[in-house]
Motif scaffolding. Structure first.
Motif: not given
Length: 192
Positions: A17, A19-20, A42, A59, A61, A64, A66-69
């Motif tokens: 992501t 964030y990662d 971003y 993804e 969730q 929490r 949703n995550r953009k991978v």
């Protein structure tokens, strides 16, 4: 150096992501070499998706947001390889302290020493951070060729910081031993 290519380099290792990328890669791994804030990352991810060099999967969730991978595409891999093979020009370093010192003869020695000591403190902090960067290794052996390359880069950054620190200490010593406005015998020839 291109932020886009730095992100591609990290995404070649694994999908992640934004964030990662910020926390695990930029903040922990290459902060001594290259910095980027979350907004820059971003924006660049959006551009990379638009260029077809990476894909974005959402993804879902439940507990929490949703995550953009993000994942690298074959076109992204090709672009990274192309960039890795291009020679890079020598950078023009813009260091405000060096320019200040160039014109600092108008200041009293103690003011110059204070500037240098502040920089020395900052450089020592940066050196400590560089020495604390953890690269996964097995004992004294590298677990991959990638880790060997990362270690070589980190060694260069550490040596560069140590050289700068050594120079600052020499400059502080030289200025402390000169009287304000005085040029030593050798100082007029550019030697110390």
């Amino acid at each position: 150096m291109s932020l886009a290519h730095t992100i591609l380099g990290f995404l070649q290792q694994e999908k992640m992501t934004g964030y990662d990328l910020k926390t695990s890669c930029f903040d922990r791994c290459i902060a001594p070499l290259w910095s980027a804030d979350q907004a820059q990352i971003y924006r660049t991810l959006d551009k990379l998706v638009g260029q077809g060099w990476i894909t974005c999967t959402v993804e879902i969730q439940h507990d929490r947001p949703n995550r953009k991978v993000y994942n690298m595409t074959e076109a992204g891999k090709a672009e990274l390889i192309r960039w890795l093979q291009c020679p890079q020009p020598l950078p023009t370093l813009r260091e405000p302290l060096i320019v200040q010192l160039f014109f600092a003869a108008q200041l009293p020695n103690e003011a110059i020493v204070q500037l240098l000591e502040q920089q020395l403190t900052a450089r020592n902090e940066k050196l400590a951070k560089c020495k604390n960067v953890e690269l996964p290794m097995l004992g004294d052996r590298f677990t991959s060729r990638e880790q060997m390359m990362q270690k070589l880069v980190l060694d260069l950054v550490i040596r560069r910081e140590q050289t700068y620190i050594d120079w600052l200490m020499t400059a502080i010593d030289v200025i402390r031993h000169q009287r304000d406005g005085e040029i030593g015998e050798q100082g007029s020839r550019g030697e110390f």
